[in-house]
Enzyme design. Sequence first.
Site, mmCIF file in Angstrom:
data_model
loop_
_atom_site.group_PDB
_atom_site.id
_atom_site.type_symbol
_atom_site.label_atom_id
_atom_site.label_comp_id
_atom_site.label_asym_id
_atom_site.label_seq_id
_atom_site.Cartn_x
_atom_site.Cartn_y
_atom_site.Cartn_z
ATOM 1 N N ASP A 78 0.632 -0.931 0.017
ATOM 2 C CA ASP A 78 -0.291 -0.329 0.184
ATOM 3 C C ASP A 78 0.942 1.147 -0.225
ATOM 4 O OD1 ASP A 78 -1.975 -1.648 0.332
ATOM 5 O OD2 ASP A 78 -3.273 -0.699 1.504
ATOM 6 N N CYS A 119 1.016 -7.882 5.460
ATOM 7 C CA CYS A 119 0.547 -6.624 4.954
ATOM 8 C C CYS A 119 -0.957 -6.190 4.937
ATOM 9 C CB CYS A 119 1.768 -6.270 3.902
ATOM 10 S SG CYS A 119 2.912 -5.276 4.488
ATOM 11 N N ASP A 120 -1.263 -5.302 4.858
ATOM 12 C CA ASP A 120 -2.750 -4.413 4.640
ATOM 13 C C ASP A 120 -3.773 -5.880 3.876
ATOM 14 O OD1 ASP A 120 -0.724 -2.839 5.025
ATOM 15 O OD2 ASP A 120 -1.954 -0.981 4.584
ATOM 16 N N LYS A 121 -4.050 -5.299 3.058
ATOM 17 C CA LYS A 121 -5.270 -6.056 1.931
ATOM 18 C C LYS A 121 -5.424 -7.748 2.544
ATOM 19 C CE LYS A 121 -6.558 -2.156 2.211
ATOM 20 N NZ LYS A 121 -5.128 -1.429 2.351
ATOM 21 N N CYS A 192 4.931 -1.887 8.311
ATOM 22 C CA CYS A 192 5.652 -0.950 8.820
ATOM 23 C C CYS A 192 5.310 -0.626 10.268
ATOM 24 C CB CYS A 192 5.132 0.104 7.646
ATOM 25 S SG CYS A 192 5.569 0.064 6.185
ATOM 26 N N GLU A 440 -6.900 5.132 -0.643
ATOM 27 C CA GLU A 440 -6.374 5.728 1.541
ATOM 28 C C GLU A 440 -5.931 7.362 0.569
ATOM 29 O OE1 GLU A 440 -5.354 1.746 3.708
ATOM 30 O OE2 GLU A 440 -3.970 3.032 2.629
ATOM 31 N N SER A 466 -4.400 5.557 5.309
ATOM 32 C CA SER A 466 -4.195 4.749 6.121
ATOM 33 C C SER A 466 -4.367 4.111 7.343
ATOM 34 C CB SER A 466 -2.744 5.134 5.344
ATOM 35 O OG SER A 466 -1.281 4.542 6.243
#
Length: 550
Positions: A78, A119-121, A192, A440, A466
């Site tokens: 992302d 990570c994100d998704k 992150c 985002e 985000s």
Amino acid sequence: MRSDSIKKGLERTPHRALLFATGIPKSEMNKPFIGVATSFTDIIPGHISMKELERFIEKGIHTGGGYPFFFGIPGICDGIAMGHKGMKYSLPSRELIADIIECIVEAHQFDGIVLLTNCDKITPGMLMAAARLDIPAIVLTAGPMLAGYYKGQRRNLTSDTFEAIGKFKKGVLTEKDLEALELCACPGAGSCQGMYTANTMACVTEALGMSLPGTAATPAVMSEKRRLAFETGVKIVELVRKKINARQILTKEAFYNAIAVDMALGGSTNTVLHIKAIANEAGINLPLEVFDEISRKTPHLVNIIPSGEHYMEDLYKAGGIPAVLKRLKDKIYSNPTVSGIDIKEIAQKAEIYDENVIRSIKKAYHKEGGVAILKGNLAPDGAVVKQTAVSSKMLKFEGIARCFDSEENAMKAILDGKIKEGDVIIIRYEGPSGGPGMREMLSPTSAITGMGLNESVALITDGRFSGGTRGPCIGHVSPEAARGGPIAIVKDGDKILIDIPKRKIEILISESEIKKRLKNWKPPKQKIEKGYLLRYARNVSSADKGAILE
């Protein structure tokens, strides 16, 4: 076993021939077949360490008495996709990931599945697949990144790169500083460093009971992560043998526990979308109101960047999610986990090693949890804000609307100095369908913060934020602009009221004026005319339903 349907009986002679072609020894054919969905890629920092973890998972599966088969799952970073066309693909990739895993697992009739993610998704997509398939499943998140260092201070992606752009434009940072920060803000492997979406979802996964205790906060570079990978491999075979399927763990109580932990952490607002989507796959209805109800009863105990000063490595040293669960032991429900230990027992046995990182309920940062759900004539079906990242002076704010029909136009106005104190930036046509993809808005919010406007300017959008966003930023406005939501008819100069304690978001014009504008509103032409995003735009639900495909 499920896998018997591809390896037993006369009719499966060709199937066995193909399996033997992979090199599997005949002696292993009667063991449980375990699929390992790995999202390794060398473009996402949070995923570059996965090759080593794959080997430890493999060893664990063999030790447990199973036989592993690895298959690849796509992933999007992302951070790299942020601020351009690429971000349109991030949220839609969640549905692809769930669908791909479903296809592979059902086609090959695996007995159980290990989901290697970070990570994100990718994490929510994998959890959606686990809930949908309802077979034995366990998740391993690859772990957070350590802090970077520059001029003797800890550094991180959001405040030292995204927000640095605004600081540079304002003259606070030099070009030399920017170049140095690019090289040291992110020192290596891991998701992150803050309580952004990836790490929040890792914590949610552990709180759901779908990963082993301690998994979420253990940094990617630690040898402990390899041992967790090995134990994950051992455990999936045990889950298969005991016939413990995903939905036996993903109960309504598990989701309530996960939301409570999320609120105590002050996690990313994206989790509202993802938890709803996972629950939907598990056959559980979670209205937006549930998030707000739990938030009102759950204090904010952990203050990690971007809203606080601590890092994920501090949470790890303080005891991780088990320690957070210990603080919440009177607020969580008894529920099984993939470890075989009830979540309440995990909480009871946990140790808290740093009272400053994981505060007691009496010394909470805030009496309420991280997320608040707002409603009003600007968002009849709801909107989401990370209230613990909003300064006290901005919890109630009345300002003048400045409307933009895309993120890019808003970003240009911010960097050109055209946004002033008292403005409410409206970014619309960025919703699940209108974007499409519900981008985002980290670049605009970081620019606002970097230019020192985060305590005098608010931002409202039908897009997302985000986990790195802080300040009075309200997203997930539903209905979205592209589907005729009131956010579509806001005009420059309209007065906007935000009242987070009272959960209100209003455009201060008469009801008759709203009806008149909505009657005259015409939907814009779809931005995308081909490919996956066009199909996604046509079929995606609104944000208040989790932006799932219908």
